[in-house]
Design a protein around this motif. Sequence first.
Motif, mmCIF file in Angstrom:
data_model
loop_
_atom_site.group_PDB
_atom_site.id
_atom_site.type_symbol
_atom_site.label_atom_id
_atom_site.label_comp_id
_atom_site.label_asym_id
_atom_site.label_seq_id
_atom_site.Cartn_x
_atom_site.Cartn_y
_atom_site.Cartn_z
ATOM 1 N N ILE A 109 21.900 18.148 -7.269
ATOM 2 C CA ILE A 109 20.641 17.239 -7.187
ATOM 3 C C ILE A 109 20.104 17.188 -5.460
ATOM 4 O O ILE A 109 19.711 17.545 -4.632
ATOM 5 C CB ILE A 109 19.630 16.762 -7.909
ATOM 6 C CG1 ILE A 109 19.051 17.722 -9.014
ATOM 7 C CG2 ILE A 109 18.435 16.689 -7.023
ATOM 8 C CD1 ILE A 109 18.637 16.702 -10.172
ATOM 9 N N LYS A 113 19.213 18.526 -1.735
ATOM 10 C CA LYS A 113 18.821 17.963 -0.944
ATOM 11 C C LYS A 113 19.416 17.859 0.280
ATOM 12 O O LYS A 113 18.496 18.042 1.449
ATOM 13 C CB LYS A 113 18.032 16.302 -1.527
ATOM 14 C CG LYS A 113 17.274 16.372 -2.734
ATOM 15 C CD LYS A 113 17.070 14.953 -2.868
ATOM 16 C CE LYS A 113 16.242 15.289 -3.930
ATOM 17 N NZ LYS A 113 15.704 13.808 -4.465
ATOM 18 N N GLY A 119 13.328 23.583 -1.448
ATOM 19 C CA GLY A 119 12.720 23.973 -2.567
ATOM 20 C C GLY A 119 14.314 23.999 -3.476
ATOM 21 O O GLY A 119 14.568 24.164 -5.366
ATOM 22 N N ALA A 121 16.496 21.353 -4.722
ATOM 23 C CA ALA A 121 16.611 20.466 -5.722
ATOM 24 C C ALA A 121 16.113 20.238 -6.800
ATOM 25 O O ALA A 121 16.533 20.682 -7.846
ATOM 26 C CB ALA A 121 16.360 18.804 -5.227
ATOM 27 N N LYS A 122 14.922 20.984 -6.484
ATOM 28 C CA LYS A 122 13.887 21.755 -8.111
ATOM 29 C C LYS A 122 14.302 22.541 -8.823
ATOM 30 O O LYS A 122 14.984 22.708 -10.014
ATOM 31 C CB LYS A 122 12.437 21.830 -7.723
ATOM 32 C CG LYS A 122 11.640 21.912 -8.724
ATOM 33 C CD LYS A 122 10.163 21.568 -8.034
ATOM 34 C CE LYS A 122 10.072 21.759 -9.467
ATOM 35 N NZ LYS A 122 8.073 22.398 -9.174
ATOM 36 N N ASN A 125 18.269 21.176 -10.032
ATOM 37 C CA ASN A 125 18.085 20.987 -11.472
ATOM 38 C C ASN A 125 17.262 21.467 -12.378
ATOM 39 O O ASN A 125 17.828 21.207 -13.535
ATOM 40 C CB ASN A 125 16.570 20.112 -11.415
ATOM 41 C CG ASN A 125 16.340 19.077 -11.798
ATOM 42 O OD1 ASN A 125 16.835 18.908 -12.857
ATOM 43 N ND2 ASN A 125 15.441 18.044 -12.167
ATOM 44 N N GLY A 126 15.934 22.081 -11.820
ATOM 45 C CA GLY A 126 15.663 23.612 -13.119
ATOM 46 C C GLY A 126 16.763 23.653 -14.257
ATOM 47 O O GLY A 126 17.111 24.046 -15.934
#
Length: 160
Positions: A109, A113, A119, A121-122, A125-126
């Motif tokens: 993550i 960044k 977008g 990182a999100k 992560n998901g």
Amino acid sequence: MSPKSKRRLIREKVLQVLFAYELNDESLQFLIDEIFIDIKNESDRLFGIELINKVRIHTDELDELIKERVANWEMSRIALIDRILLRIGICEILYFPDIPPKVSINESIEIAKEYSTAGSAKFVNGIIDAILTSEKKLGKLNKIGRGLVEESTTKLPDEN
């Protein structure tokens, strides 16, 4: 801002090597020698090289896990940096028993960044979190040491 950990710097160099390898198809050894030139600590160097090699060896398997989580998306539509970060994070979770999953996810993550889009990182992560959850449910996680896989005190209905 706190200074980056040695491992974070190594992971960033792994990303750089794998990114350059995919784009230029240069010699992997040449890229490692060039990008890791300032890494003097042997254990740091070995960790980076092992991570690069395991990602390369398992790329097809890692990509299959990613594809299962990005329905209706072609792998080629995922930014190359994000694909490589996903491979690195998932590879650590599956093939580095001594690295806690949370560390692998957080590192992916944070690097996203810094090196990718807003977008990313999100997104990273998901995907990694979904794969971690699935691997736990399937009993495929091979982690050793205290705190590497958090234990739940409640059992899910489908657990024995």
